[in-house]
Design an enzyme around this catalytic site. Structure first.
Site, PDB file in Angstrom:
ATOM      1  N   SER A  41     -44.160  55.970  37.485  1.00 25.32           N
ATOM      2  CA  SER A  41     -45.623  56.034  37.930  1.00 25.32           C
ATOM      3  C   SER A  41     -45.922  55.604  39.273  1.00 25.32           C
ATOM      4  CB  SER A  41     -46.359  54.968  36.796  1.00 25.32           C
ATOM      5  OG  SER A  41     -46.191  55.401  35.856  1.00 25.32           O
ATOM      6  N   SER A  80     -50.395  53.077  35.889  1.00 25.47           N
ATOM      7  CA  SER A  80     -49.507  52.375  34.758  1.00 25.47           C
ATOM      8  C   SER A  80     -49.779  52.585  33.318  1.00 25.47           C
ATOM      9  CB  SER A  80     -49.810  50.743  34.863  1.00 25.47           C
ATOM     10  OG  SER A  80     -48.765  50.042  34.073  1.00 25.47           O
ATOM     11  N   GLY A  81     -48.793  53.450  32.832  1.00 26.85           N
ATOM     12  CA  GLY A  81     -49.109  53.943  31.325  1.00 26.85           C
ATOM     13  C   GLY A  81     -49.212  52.823  30.525  1.00 26.85           C
ATOM     14  N   SER A  82     -48.523  51.755  30.660  1.00 26.06           N
ATOM     15  CA  SER A  82     -48.739  50.702  29.618  1.00 26.06           C
ATOM     16  C   SER A  82     -49.887  49.635  30.097  1.00 26.06           C
ATOM     17  CB  SER A  82     -47.332  49.937  29.490  1.00 26.06           C
ATOM     18  OG  SER A  82     -47.124  49.167  30.731  1.00 26.06           O
ATOM     19  N   GLY A  83     -49.993  49.650  31.257  1.00 26.96           N
ATOM     20  CA  GLY A  83     -51.123  48.560  31.913  1.00 26.96           C
ATOM     21  C   GLY A  83     -50.354  47.214  31.715  1.00 26.96           C
ATOM     22  N   GLU A  84     -49.132  46.824  31.630  1.00 25.58           N
ATOM     23  CA  GLU A  84     -48.506  45.918  31.367  1.00 25.58           C
ATOM     24  C   GLU A  84     -47.228  45.661  32.149  1.00 25.58           C
ATOM     25  OE1 GLU A  84     -50.094  43.300  29.571  1.00 25.58           O
ATOM     26  OE2 GLU A  84     -51.452  44.624  28.116  1.00 25.58           O
ATOM     27  N   THR A  85     -47.086  46.356  33.075  1.00 26.65           N
ATOM     28  CA  THR A  85     -45.826  46.093  33.752  1.00 26.65           C
ATOM     29  C   THR A  85     -45.982  45.034  34.800  1.00 26.65           C
ATOM     30  OG1 THR A  85     -45.207  48.633  33.988  1.00 26.65           O
ATOM     31  CG2 THR A  85     -44.218  47.167  35.439  1.00 26.65           C
ATOM     32  N   GLU A 162     -46.856  60.301  33.046  1.00 29.74           N
ATOM     33  CA  GLU A 162     -46.813  60.510  34.654  1.00 29.74           C
ATOM     34  C   GLU A 162     -46.928  62.052  34.787  1.00 29.74           C
ATOM     35  OE1 GLU A 162     -43.386  59.034  33.329  1.00 29.74           O
ATOM     36  OE2 GLU A 162     -44.300  57.198  33.493  1.00 29.74           O
TER      37      GLU A 162
END
Length: 195
Positions: A41, A80-85, A162
Site C-alpha cells: 500500500s 491502508s486496506g485494514s485501516g489498522e496498520t 492494492e
C-alpha cells in the site's frame, strides 16, 4: 489471472462515486498533499505522490528525508486496506492533531483510521475487508507469523486491494488532468531526468 482481473473489475464497479468526488475535492483544495501507506500500500501511495508531482501539485511521501513539516491546510492521503496498520494509524492521528485533513483509501471504512478520516473511499466489499487483522500486524509480518494467503486462495485479498487502490489513484490523476487542463508536454517536463 482472469479471476484476479474480474475481482479488480468488480471492485472498481463498487466504488461509490460520491466518495471518489469527495477525495478529488480534498486533493484539489489542499495546500500540500502528503501520502502514507505501509508495504505494498505504501508503494501505491508513493506512485500517487509521484503522479501528483507530475501534475504540478506539491506532494510528499511521509518518512522521506526531504518531507517538510505537516500543517493545517495540508492533506494526508492514507492507503491502508485494514485501516489498522500501526505506523499508518499513528501518522493519521498526528496529522489529525495538527489540524490537517485525512483522506483514507481502504477496504475497511469502520477501522481506526476510518473513524478519524475526513473522507473515506471504500474499495471492495466484504471479501476484501479484513476485520481480523491484528494490531501488531507489522511485527507479525516481519517475523513470519502472519500469512496473508490461504492454501486455497488464488490471490490474497490484500493484493486485490492494492491493485484496486492503484487503479483508483490513477483514475483520480486522470480526473485531475482534466480539471487542471494539463498537457502531456507539461507532465513530461516534470518527469525525472537524472536517475
Amino acid at each position: 489471472m482472469l479471476h484476479t482481473a474480474s475481482r479488480v473489475e468488480e471492485t472498481a464497479r463498487l466504488v461509490d462515486q460520491d466518495e471518489a468526488a469527495r477525495f478529488l475535492d480534498e486533493v484539489i483544495s489542499a495546500k500540500r498533499i502528503y501520502v502514507v501507506g505501509a508495504g505494498r500500500s505504501g508503494l501505491v501511495a508513493k506512485a500517487f505522490a509521484m503522479r501528483l508531482m507530475h501534475l504540478g501539485f506539491e506532494s510528499y511521501v511521509v518518512g522521506e528525508t526531504i518531507t517538510p513539516a505537516f500543517t493545517g491546510g495540508d492533506l494526508l492521503a492514507a492507503f491502508s486496506g485494514s485501516g489498522e496498520t500501526k505506523s499508518v494509524v499513528e501518522t493519521c492521528e498526528i496529522a489529525h492533531d495538527l489540524g490537517g485533513r485525512i483522506a483514507l483509501v481502504t477496504a475497511t471504512p469502520e477501522s481506526s483510521i476510518g473513524r478519524i478520516a475526513d473522507t473515506v473511499v471504500t474499495l471492495g466489499e466484504n471479501h476484501l475487508r479484513r476485520p481480523d487483522v491484528p494490531h501488531d500486524f507489522e511485527v507479525r509480518q516481519l517475523t513470519g507469523q502472519y500469512r496473508s494467503a490461504s492454501a486455497t486462495a488464488t490471490t490474497p485479498a490484500e493484493t486485490i486491494f492494492e491493485t484496486a487502490a492503484l487503479v483508483f489513484a490513477d483514475a483520480i490523476v486522470a480526473a485531475l488532468m482534466e480539471v487542471r487542463h494539463c498537457t502531456l508536454d507539461e507532465i513530461k517536463g516534470r518527469w525525472a531526468n537524472v536517475q
